[in-house]
Design an enzyme around this catalytic site. Structure first.
Site, PDB file in Angstrom:
ATOM      1  N   GLY A   1     -46.491  11.122 -45.802  1.00  0.00           N
ATOM      2  CA  GLY A   1     -45.718  11.606 -44.661  1.00  0.00           C
ATOM      3  C   GLY A   1     -46.512  12.523 -43.758  1.00  0.00           C
ATOM      4  O   GLY A   1     -46.053  13.609 -43.405  1.00  0.00           O
TER       5      GLY A   1
ATOM      6  N   SER B   1     -45.988  13.649 -39.093  1.00  0.00           N
ATOM      7  CA  SER B   1     -45.103  14.597 -38.412  1.00  0.00           C
ATOM      8  C   SER B   1     -44.740  15.720 -39.378  1.00  0.00           C
ATOM      9  O   SER B   1     -44.971  15.642 -40.592  1.00  0.00           O
ATOM     10  CB  SER B   1     -43.822  13.904 -37.916  1.00  0.00           C
ATOM     11  OG  SER B   1     -43.072  13.405 -39.019  1.00  0.00           O
ATOM     12  N   GLY B   2     -44.157  16.781 -38.803  1.00  0.00           N
ATOM     13  CA  GLY B   2     -43.551  17.843 -39.588  1.00  0.00           C
ATOM     14  C   GLY B   2     -44.470  18.521 -40.581  1.00  0.00           C
ATOM     15  O   GLY B   2     -45.645  18.795 -40.315  1.00  0.00           O
TER      16      GLY B   2
ATOM     17  N   GLY C   1     -45.801  17.476 -43.380  1.00  0.00           N
ATOM     18  CA  GLY C   1     -46.948  16.702 -43.842  1.00  0.00           C
ATOM     19  C   GLY C   1     -48.120  16.789 -42.888  1.00  0.00           C
ATOM     20  O   GLY C   1     -49.268  16.964 -43.310  1.00  0.00           O
TER      21      GLY C   1
ATOM     22  N   SER D   1     -36.489  20.749 -52.366  1.00  0.00           N
ATOM     23  CA  SER D   1     -35.588  21.456 -51.459  1.00  0.00           C
ATOM     24  C   SER D   1     -34.619  22.297 -52.281  1.00  0.00           C
ATOM     25  O   SER D   1     -34.185  21.889 -53.369  1.00  0.00           O
ATOM     26  CB  SER D   1     -34.805  20.470 -50.584  1.00  0.00           C
ATOM     27  OG  SER D   1     -33.787  21.144 -49.863  1.00  0.00           O
TER      28      SER D   1
ATOM     29  N   TYR E   1     -29.080  13.181 -50.523  1.00  0.00           N
ATOM     30  CA  TYR E   1     -30.343  13.913 -50.430  1.00  0.00           C
ATOM     31  C   TYR E   1     -30.447  14.962 -51.534  1.00  0.00           C
ATOM     32  O   TYR E   1     -31.482  15.094 -52.203  1.00  0.00           O
ATOM     33  CB  TYR E   1     -30.450  14.561 -49.049  1.00  0.00           C
ATOM     34  CG  TYR E   1     -31.733  15.320 -48.810  1.00  0.00           C
ATOM     35  CD1 TYR E   1     -32.915  14.646 -48.513  1.00  0.00           C
ATOM     36  CD2 TYR E   1     -31.761  16.712 -48.860  1.00  0.00           C
ATOM     37  CE1 TYR E   1     -34.096  15.339 -48.283  1.00  0.00           C
ATOM     38  CE2 TYR E   1     -32.927  17.419 -48.641  1.00  0.00           C
ATOM     39  CZ  TYR E   1     -34.095  16.728 -48.352  1.00  0.00           C
ATOM     40  OH  TYR E   1     -35.261  17.412 -48.133  1.00  0.00           O
TER      41      TYR E   1
END
Length: 598
Positions: A321, A324-325, A327, A450, A475
């Site tokens: 990943g 973006s973000g 990663g 998370s 999630y």
């Protein structure tokens, strides 16, 4: 061009050698200790050996006199004079001497700015290092058949400059008086100047001064050293946060000739050089017991970036990943720390842009992008085989890719998509990369988790939520199961060179954190903006992941759950071993993984 650098392990010498190598020159070092990146040898004691060593040398840079100890100066002068004579016989192109500014008449230092032609002191009135420097200058000027250039430097500032550190200690500890006018120069500026003078066509037969762009009055130096000492010893007052206005001092040395003839102008601010040298002084004072130990507060990753260090040089990091973000930010940070990053993501176009960013960055190491859809078990297997072939040793594996989907959907393998990307993908990929990870001296696996794992426990009778799907709950459950396999994997890897830990990277401004969930009404724009303002940036979050991947504090530690930079307990149910092994066996069955340990 082939250069010979003497005292190549010293404060100026090792910086000069690195500068020359970076410019594509061949470098031979005369040094009592090895020098990184160059061929080095001890000083030859026999004339015939010295002559052979000088064969093919175009430029000699003799830098020993700038920092020589007084008792060693006479012997060094004899050695350098033999080098000068041998260089003339060997046909070397130029002899560049780093001399000393303290050869000038002391009477002129009080209120004048000294030019290169200003009067020098009588040898009998000079300290041994300055007397040796003056004698060698005179030998170079009188010698025939050897081109020469002389660079006169004042005190050289660097964390490894013994002379500068000794002065600062005397001022701080012994309350010694500061020089009336303090006009030093940074070691990096000296190295740059010497590299230029070796080949510049207008430098031959010339004497140059070099010094910082500004000089400090004694009172300003005292104030700044005191301010830095308080800052570095965690005793700073609010007034110490900003440097007070400094007293202007006339420069001790005129340096315009160097700039005019060669274009070399020192660029390092004196404040930066002072701070770097003082940091080492304070470290030395703690090491010898003069000051009590002070715990390191700055994050080691941030410190490494600030100092330009490469603790991950030669290591391979695989991150999913990366386009973006979190990663992307983490991959760029690990690359700045010296790692060769292998980035995994679905979007080939974004991957090409990511790869270009690493290749074109000033401080990053080029990486490699591999396109892969991690919601396909077949593609994960192909990816793992490709990685194992191309990278027989993987030092860091960061399972970062994640997503949640607003409606239930199945992958090509018949698996619920949120569960596939957040749980099955890291489970399968990590197990398949066991070989390259175990081939590394000390590999680290990081599961990006998370704190939302606390909000919903998986239903063992409906793990894929066939009876009713809610995106947020899907999630949370996937992250819960991800933690369970993390702890199971830590147990399996116990006693090996591989550790595995999980981390909640904070509430980060990414698409996954701002997306609407559970079919709730659309959140008003102002409320979304306020929520995002309370989140941290991906770059901020990346520091936590990079610390877990690199910091010595986590060496050998496995089965941890971190909330940003703190080790915490995850939901108590995640530690249920029976439940964890049920999830493990179910995951192995779904992914087709042989139930052998990782």
């Amino acid at each position: 061009m082939k250069y010979l650098v003497t005292d190549a392990a010293g404060a100026v010498g090792h910086r000069l050698a690195a500068t020359l190598v970076a410019a594509g020159h061949e470098v031979l070092a005369f040094s009592d200790s090895p020098v990184n990146g160059v061929a080095s040898r001890a000083w030859p004691t026999r004339a015939d050996v010295l002559a052979r060593a000088l064969a093919g040398v175009d430029v000699i840079c003799a830098v020993d006199l700038a920092t020589v100890a007084p008792d060693a100066a006479p012997a060094l002068l004899k050695r350098l004079d033999k080098l000068r004579v041998a260089a003339g016989k060997a046909g070397c192109g130029r002899f560049v001497l780093l001399g000393r500014a303290d050869i000038y008449d002391p009477a002129l230092l009080a209120d004048k700015t000294l030019l290169e032609r200003s009067a020098t002191a009588a040898p009998a009135d000079l300290a041994p290092p300055a007397a040796a420097a003056l004698a060698l200058e005179e030998s170079l000027r009188a010698g025939a058949g050897l081109d020469w250039t002389i660079l006169r430097a004042p005190m050289i500032l660097a964390p490894d400059s013994a002379e500068a550190k000794a002065l600062f200690r005397r001022i701080l500890i012994d309350d010694a008086p500061s020089p009336a006018r303090f006009h030093p120069v940074d070691a990096r500026d000296v190295a740059t100047a010497l590299a230029t003078l070796g080949t510049h066509d207008r430098a031959g037969g010339q004497v140059f001064n070099i010094a910082a762009p500004a000089a400090l009055a004694a009172r300003t130096l005292d104030q700044e050293l005191g301010r830095l000492a308080r800052l570095l010893n965690d005793e700073a007052t609010p007034q110490d946060k900003l440097r007070p206005p400094h007293q202007v001092a006339d420069p001790v040395l005129a340096t315009d000739k160097l700039a005019r003839l060669t274009g070399v102008t020192p660029t390092r601010p004196i404040w930066v050089s002072l701070a770097e040298t003082m940091q080492q002084v304070m470290k030395d004072l703690r090491a010898d017991g003069t000051l009590p130990p002070l715990p390191e507060k700055i994050n080691p990753v941030v410190k490494a970036v600030e100092l330009g260090q490469k603790p991950l040089a030669g290591k391979t990091a695989v991150i999913t990943g990366v386009t973006s973000g979190i990663g992307r930010a983490t991959s760029l940070l690990l690359s700045r720390l010296g790692a060769t990053v292998v980035g995994i993501a679905r979007n080939a176009e974004a991957g090409a842009a990511w790869e270009a960013a690493l290749a074109e960055g000033r401080h990053t190491v080029p990486g490699q992008f591999i396109q892969a859809d991690l919601m396909s078990f077949a593609r994960i297997r192909t990816l793992a085989a490709d990685l194992a072939t191309r990278f027989p040793r993987i030092d860091i594996l960061i399972n970062n890719a994640g997503a949640n989907f607003p409606a239930r959907r199945l992958t090509e393998d018949g698996v619920e998509a949120t569960l596939a990307i957040n749980h099955f993908a890291p489970f399968l990929l990590t197990n398949l990369l066991a070989g390259p990870l175990k081939a590394a001296p000390a590999a680290r696996i990081i599961m990006v988790n998370s704190d939302w794992h606390r909000r919903s426990l998986p239903d063992m009778h409906d793990l894929q939520m066939e009876s009713g799907y809610r995106t947020g709950e899907a999630y949370c459950r996937a992250k819960f199961m991800n933690l369970q396999i993390t702890y199971a994997m830590a147990a399996l890897l116990d006693g090996t060179n591989v550790t595995v830990n999980a981390i909640h990277p904070g509430v980060v401004r990414t698409g996954i954190s701002t997306r609407n969930t559970d079919g709730a009404p659309q959140v008003p724009a102002q409320a979304r903006e306020r929520a995002q303002q309370r989140m941290i940036s991906p770059e901020f979050s990346a520091v936590y992941l990079a610390s877990l991947a690199t910091a010595p504090d986590y060496e050998g530690q496995s089965g941890l759950y971190l909330d940003t930079d703190e080790i915490k307990q995850s939901h108590e149910a995640t530690y249920d071993e029976d439940w964890a092994w049920q999830i493990w066996e179910w995951s192995a069955q779904i992914t087709g993984l042989t139930p052998a340990p990782a």
